[in-house]
Design a protein around this motif. Structure first.
Motif, PDB file in Angstrom:
ATOM      1  N   ALA A 147      35.982  48.333  48.369  1.00  0.00           N
ATOM      2  CA  ALA A 147      35.174  47.725  47.313  1.00  0.00           C
ATOM      3  C   ALA A 147      34.813  48.745  46.241  1.00  0.00           C
ATOM      4  CB  ALA A 147      33.911  47.112  47.921  1.00  0.00           C
ATOM      5  N   GLY A 148      34.506  49.975  46.652  1.00  0.00           N
ATOM      6  CA  GLY A 148      34.181  51.007  45.688  1.00  0.00           C
ATOM      7  C   GLY A 148      35.371  51.414  44.844  1.00  0.00           C
ATOM      8  N   MET A 149      36.556  51.415  45.441  1.00  0.00           N
ATOM      9  CA  MET A 149      37.758  51.811  44.711  1.00  0.00           C
ATOM     10  C   MET A 149      38.173  50.755  43.692  1.00  0.00           C
ATOM     11  SD  MET A 149      39.736  53.283  48.055  1.00  0.00           S
ATOM     12  CE  MET A 149      41.368  53.254  47.342  1.00  0.00           C
ATOM     13  N   LEU A 150      38.101  49.483  44.074  1.00  0.00           N
ATOM     14  CA  LEU A 150      38.532  48.412  43.177  1.00  0.00           C
ATOM     15  C   LEU A 150      37.451  47.993  42.192  1.00  0.00           C
ATOM     16  CD1 LEU A 150      40.563  46.207  45.679  1.00  0.00           C
ATOM     17  CD2 LEU A 150      41.445  47.753  43.939  1.00  0.00           C
ATOM     18  N   GLY A 151      36.196  48.296  42.498  1.00  0.00           N
ATOM     19  CA  GLY A 151      35.116  47.990  41.574  1.00  0.00           C
ATOM     20  C   GLY A 151      34.653  46.545  41.663  1.00  0.00           C
ATOM     21  N   PRO A 152      33.576  46.207  40.955  1.00  0.00           N
ATOM     22  CA  PRO A 152      33.020  44.843  40.995  1.00  0.00           C
ATOM     23  C   PRO A 152      33.880  43.857  40.220  1.00  0.00           C
ATOM     24  CG  PRO A 152      31.831  46.166  39.405  1.00  0.00           C
ATOM     25  CD  PRO A 152      32.800  47.098  40.080  1.00  0.00           C
ATOM     26  N   LEU A 153      33.580  42.582  40.398  1.00  0.00           N
ATOM     27  CA  LEU A 153      34.284  41.533  39.670  1.00  0.00           C
ATOM     28  C   LEU A 153      33.982  41.633  38.181  1.00  0.00           C
ATOM     29  CD1 LEU A 153      33.571  38.455  41.977  1.00  0.00           C
ATOM     30  CD2 LEU A 153      35.704  39.724  41.806  1.00  0.00           C
ATOM     31  N   ARG A 154      35.014  41.438  37.371  1.00  0.00           N
ATOM     32  CA  ARG A 154      34.804  41.425  35.925  1.00  0.00           C
ATOM     33  C   ARG A 154      34.224  40.094  35.467  1.00  0.00           C
ATOM     34  NH1 ARG A 154      40.237  44.377  33.416  1.00  0.00           N
ATOM     35  NH2 ARG A 154      39.985  46.381  34.526  1.00  0.00           N
ATOM     36  N   LYS A 155      34.633  39.037  36.153  1.00  0.00           N
ATOM     37  CA  LYS A 155      34.108  37.692  35.874  1.00  0.00           C
ATOM     38  C   LYS A 155      33.749  37.056  37.207  1.00  0.00           C
ATOM     39  CE  LYS A 155      36.437  35.074  33.094  1.00  0.00           C
ATOM     40  NZ  LYS A 155      37.591  34.342  32.507  1.00  0.00           N
ATOM     41  N   PRO A 156      32.670  36.276  37.260  1.00  0.00           N
ATOM     42  CA  PRO A 156      32.286  35.670  38.538  1.00  0.00           C
ATOM     43  C   PRO A 156      33.305  34.641  39.009  1.00  0.00           C
ATOM     44  CG  PRO A 156      30.949  34.807  36.756  1.00  0.00           C
ATOM     45  CD  PRO A 156      31.733  35.938  36.177  1.00  0.00           C
ATOM     46  N   LEU A 157      33.440  34.539  40.308  1.00  0.00           N
ATOM     47  CA  LEU A 157      34.297  33.516  40.898  1.00  0.00           C
ATOM     48  C   LEU A 157      33.555  32.184  40.962  1.00  0.00           C
ATOM     49  CD1 LEU A 157      35.882  35.565  43.840  1.00  0.00           C
ATOM     50  CD2 LEU A 157      37.083  34.679  41.834  1.00  0.00           C
ATOM     51  N   PRO A 158      34.268  31.065  41.085  1.00  0.00           N
ATOM     52  CA  PRO A 158      33.594  29.758  41.211  1.00  0.00           C
ATOM     53  C   PRO A 158      32.693  29.724  42.442  1.00  0.00           C
ATOM     54  CG  PRO A 158      35.935  29.476  40.741  1.00  0.00           C
ATOM     55  CD  PRO A 158      35.733  30.929  41.043  1.00  0.00           C
ATOM     56  N   PRO A 159      31.673  28.893  42.427  1.00  0.00           N
ATOM     57  CA  PRO A 159      30.767  28.787  43.590  1.00  0.00           C
ATOM     58  C   PRO A 159      31.536  28.444  44.867  1.00  0.00           C
ATOM     59  CG  PRO A 159      29.870  27.607  41.706  1.00  0.00           C
ATOM     60  CD  PRO A 159      31.267  28.003  41.324  1.00  0.00           C
ATOM     61  N   TRP A 178      45.235  44.957  39.845  1.00  0.00           N
ATOM     62  CA  TRP A 178      45.932  43.957  39.030  1.00  0.00           C
ATOM     63  C   TRP A 178      46.139  42.663  39.817  1.00  0.00           C
ATOM     64  CZ3 TRP A 178      50.351  41.034  38.933  1.00  0.00           C
ATOM     65  CH2 TRP A 178      50.825  40.601  37.692  1.00  0.00           C
ATOM     66  N   TRP A 179      46.637  42.788  41.041  1.00  0.00           N
ATOM     67  CA  TRP A 179      46.877  41.601  41.858  1.00  0.00           C
ATOM     68  C   TRP A 179      45.562  40.906  42.223  1.00  0.00           C
ATOM     69  CZ3 TRP A 179      50.589  38.476  42.169  1.00  0.00           C
ATOM     70  CH2 TRP A 179      51.919  38.898  42.121  1.00  0.00           C
ATOM     71  N   LYS A 180      44.534  41.678  42.463  1.00  0.00           N
ATOM     72  CA  LYS A 180      43.231  41.081  42.762  1.00  0.00           C
ATOM     73  C   LYS A 180      42.758  40.235  41.584  1.00  0.00           C
ATOM     74  CE  LYS A 180      38.734  42.405  44.751  1.00  0.00           C
ATOM     75  NZ  LYS A 180      37.772  42.042  43.704  1.00  0.00           N
ATOM     76  N   GLY A 181      42.959  40.750  40.373  1.00  0.00           N
ATOM     77  CA  GLY A 181      42.585  39.988  39.190  1.00  0.00           C
ATOM     78  C   GLY A 181      43.420  38.731  39.002  1.00  0.00           C
ATOM     79  N   SER A 192      51.505  56.723  52.506  1.00  0.00           N
ATOM     80  CA  SER A 192      52.347  57.825  52.033  1.00  0.00           C
ATOM     81  C   SER A 192      51.981  58.217  50.599  1.00  0.00           C
ATOM     82  CB  SER A 192      53.825  57.448  52.123  1.00  0.00           C
ATOM     83  OG  SER A 192      54.075  56.273  51.379  1.00  0.00           O
ATOM     84  N   GLY A 193      50.754  58.645  50.397  1.00  0.00           N
ATOM     85  CA  GLY A 193      50.363  59.223  49.124  1.00  0.00           C
ATOM     86  C   GLY A 193      49.795  58.271  48.097  1.00  0.00           C
ATOM     87  N   ASP A 194      49.805  56.967  48.327  1.00  0.00           N
ATOM     88  CA  ASP A 194      49.279  56.029  47.343  1.00  0.00           C
ATOM     89  C   ASP A 194      48.645  54.838  48.053  1.00  0.00           C
ATOM     90  OD1 ASP A 194      48.633  55.069  44.873  1.00  0.00           O
ATOM     91  OD2 ASP A 194      50.688  54.972  44.114  1.00  0.00           O
ATOM     92  N   VAL A 195      47.820  54.106  47.313  1.00  0.00           N
ATOM     93  CA  VAL A 195      47.113  52.957  47.873  1.00  0.00           C
ATOM     94  C   VAL A 195      48.053  51.761  47.932  1.00  0.00           C
ATOM     95  CG1 VAL A 195      45.137  51.409  47.599  1.00  0.00           C
ATOM     96  CG2 VAL A 195      44.930  53.818  46.956  1.00  0.00           C
ATOM     97  N   THR A 196      48.016  51.030  49.021  1.00  0.00           N
ATOM     98  CA  THR A 196      48.754  49.782  49.165  1.00  0.00           C
ATOM     99  C   THR A 196      47.774  48.689  49.581  1.00  0.00           C
ATOM    100  OG1 THR A 196      49.266  50.250  51.474  1.00  0.00           O
ATOM    101  CG2 THR A 196      50.882  50.967  49.834  1.00  0.00           C
ATOM    102  N   GLY A 197      48.199  47.450  49.494  1.00  0.00           N
ATOM    103  CA  GLY A 197      47.276  46.371  49.833  1.00  0.00           C
ATOM    104  C   GLY A 197      47.962  45.085  50.233  1.00  0.00           C
ATOM    105  N   PHE A 198      47.320  44.340  51.129  1.00  0.00           N
ATOM    106  CA  PHE A 198      47.739  42.987  51.495  1.00  0.00           C
ATOM    107  C   PHE A 198      46.773  42.003  50.835  1.00  0.00           C
ATOM    108  CE2 PHE A 198      49.216  45.654  55.001  1.00  0.00           C
ATOM    109  CZ  PHE A 198      50.520  45.206  55.181  1.00  0.00           C
TER     110      PHE A 198
END
Length: 506
Positions: A234-246, A181-184, A374-380
């Motif tokens: 990268a495999g867990m979060l999957g590919p981009l749904r929409k391309p990023l700007p150049p 969600w945050w990545k999006g 501790s049992g779940d994925v976290t991210g910076f």
């Protein structure tokens, strides 16, 4: 031209949200205050930093209850409002403290999103929490001068700003879902920022932005899922749904790989590389490294050196050496000055301890911390907007902006008539935040009552501190869109960060 206020900017961004009911925005900010807490393991003179607090809430007409228990009050009227989304953040304005900067025309700013939450009582339609997060990010990316970094630590929990709201039936994202969600959100913020000026980055403080790839307003996206490799993440979060700007792409790397400031005379150390943010796992790990090292350290070098010198002098029959002039001078200082000198000594020792730990080692060990695995994925996650050195005229303007930001001055310094105060004192804003996280959102009827109580308390505090017009200056209404039907209430996705609690051992 002066930058818009946070309230005006959020209202403009949220005006396009297709909501079937009116939305009420409350944007509160504190006055800027001097702080040394961002780099507590470095000498206070090494970095000059000011902190501003933000608390933003969004409310909507309360939906009718679909069911009520005997213990609950009757269904609330549709005219009553309930808090749906809230965000708490800190903005740090950093500049070198010991020597004047010749390469940075404006301050380096760090926006730290500490808490973001939804109550689960939002009306049908687009996610209000997501739209609020996007609008909040875009305001600072667009209007913060100099180099700008926004960062957060994502970890899923049931609730943070709306206590017991997870009992009301809202959908709580898991750790991987929250990171996605945050990545999006970061990706969409970059797209909207780039689309603001015909595909080019929007202007920052009136200066036309240049090319994204390597230009002065280049955007950099980084993320790190502790204990996972780049391929696994990268495999867990999957590919981009929409391309990023150049010219914009994600980099799998930890935040703050480059120092926020260049301080002359200070050796490379984690104490000046990684900032200590409130309630953040990086901060706790830095503190732990310093405490462990100092607890296991031997007698301080000054004491052992003095003892050795005394023994040597007695053996040789020479007179005992005189006390060091620095020690004698410190005894003549006031209690406050002595305390400051001792604190500076502690900071220098901590800086030396952290200088023995490399950044790569720190982040590798971070992946084994309990709160990260501790049992779940976290991210910076972080977004950096670079700002290269400009012309001398622009540099002078930037340095003037630095002084205004650090002194808490209004952005339009040319106005002769002082503007009415728009910022609460930091203790009052902290009081309102503490009040919000001590409410009860376990049911709709309770959420409506608690929303009204908190709003009334906030209005009284703001009007008392900023005057009769202060509350109106912090509020705004986004009108409902015609033709948008209420439909069936969907479950609002909860988005939460920080407030990490360690697992209790059995």
């Amino acid at each position: 031209m002066a930058a818009p206020t946070l309230r005006d900017s959020l209202l403009a961004s949220l005006s396009a949200v297709a909501s079937p009911s009116d939305l009420t925005l409350t944007a509160l900010s504190s006055s800027s205050r001097r702080t040394t807490s961002l780099f507590p393991h470095a000498p206070a003179s090494a970095v000059r930093c000011h902190e501003t607090l933000y608390l933003v809430t969004l409310s909507a007409a309360a939906p009718p209850c679909t069911a009520s228990t005997s213990a609950e009050t009757p269904d609330p009227s549709p005219s009553k409002h309930v808090l749906t989304s809230a965000i708490s953040a800190h903005l740090y304005t950093v500049s070198p403290g010991s020597t004047p900067s010749t390469s940075i025309p404006a301050p380096t700013s760090v926006l730290y999103i500490s808490k973001l939450d939804s109550s689960g009582y939002a009306p049908p339609g687009p996610s209000l929490t997501r739209e609020l997060a996007l609008a909040f990010l875009l305001h600072f990316v667009r209007h913060t001068p100099g180099r700008f970094v926004v960062t957060l630590f994502a970890r899923s929990q049931g609730q943070y700003l709306f206590p017991d709201s997870s009992q009301g039936g809202k959908k709580v994202l898991g750790g991987l879902g929250l990171c996605g969600w945050w990545k999006g959100v970061f990706e969409e913020a970059v797209r909207r920022y780039m689309a603001g000026a015909g595909g080019e980055p929007e202007a920052v403080d009136g200066d036309r932005a240049h090319a994204v790839d390597g230009g002065p307003h280049a955007l950099k996206l980084t993320y790190l899922l502790p204990s996972y490799s780049a391929a696994e993440a990268a495999g867990m979060l999957g590919p981009l749904r929409k391309p990023l700007p150049p010219g914009v792409a994600w980099t799998y790397a930890p935040p703050f790989a480059a120092p926020l400031v260049e301080s002359a005379g200070s050796a490379a150390s984690l104490g000046l590389l990684i900032p200590s943010l409130p309630d953040d796992p990086k901060t706790r790990f830095l503190d732990e490294i310093v405490c462990d090292a100092l607890e296991h350290a031997h007698v301080g070098p000054s004491a052992s050196t003095s003892a050795a010198a005394s023994t040597s002098a007695a053996t040789a029959g020479a007179p005992e050496p005189k006390p060091k002039p620095a020690g004698e001078a410190r005894k003549k200082l006031s209690r406050k000055a002595r305390s400051a000198a001792e604190e500076d000594d502690d900071r220098r020792r901590a800086l030396g301890v952290l200088g023995r730990v490399g950044a790569a080692e720190f982040w590798e060990r971070m992946g084994f911390r309990q709160e990260c695995i501790s049992g779940d994925v976290t991210g910076f996650f972080s977004l950096t907007r670079e700002h290269a050195r400009a012309s001398p005229d622009t540099e002078a303007t930037g340095r003037a902006a630095t002084r205004q930001v650090c002194d808490g001055a209004e952005e339009d310094s040319s106005a002769r008539t002082p503007a009415p105060p728009r910022h609460l004192s930091p203790p009052l804003l902290e009081r309102l935040l503490a009040s919000l996280i001590n409410t009860d959102f376990s049911s709709l009827s309770s959420a409506v009552a608690q929303s009204a109580m908190w709003t009334s308390q906030a209005a009284a505090i703001v009007e008392d501190d900023l005057g009769p017009t202060g509350w109106a200056a912090c509020r705004g209404v986004i009108e409902a869109k015609a033709g948008v039907s209420v439909g069936v209430k969907r479950k609002e996705e909860v988005v939460t960060v920080l407030q990490v609690r360690k697992k209790k051992r059995a």
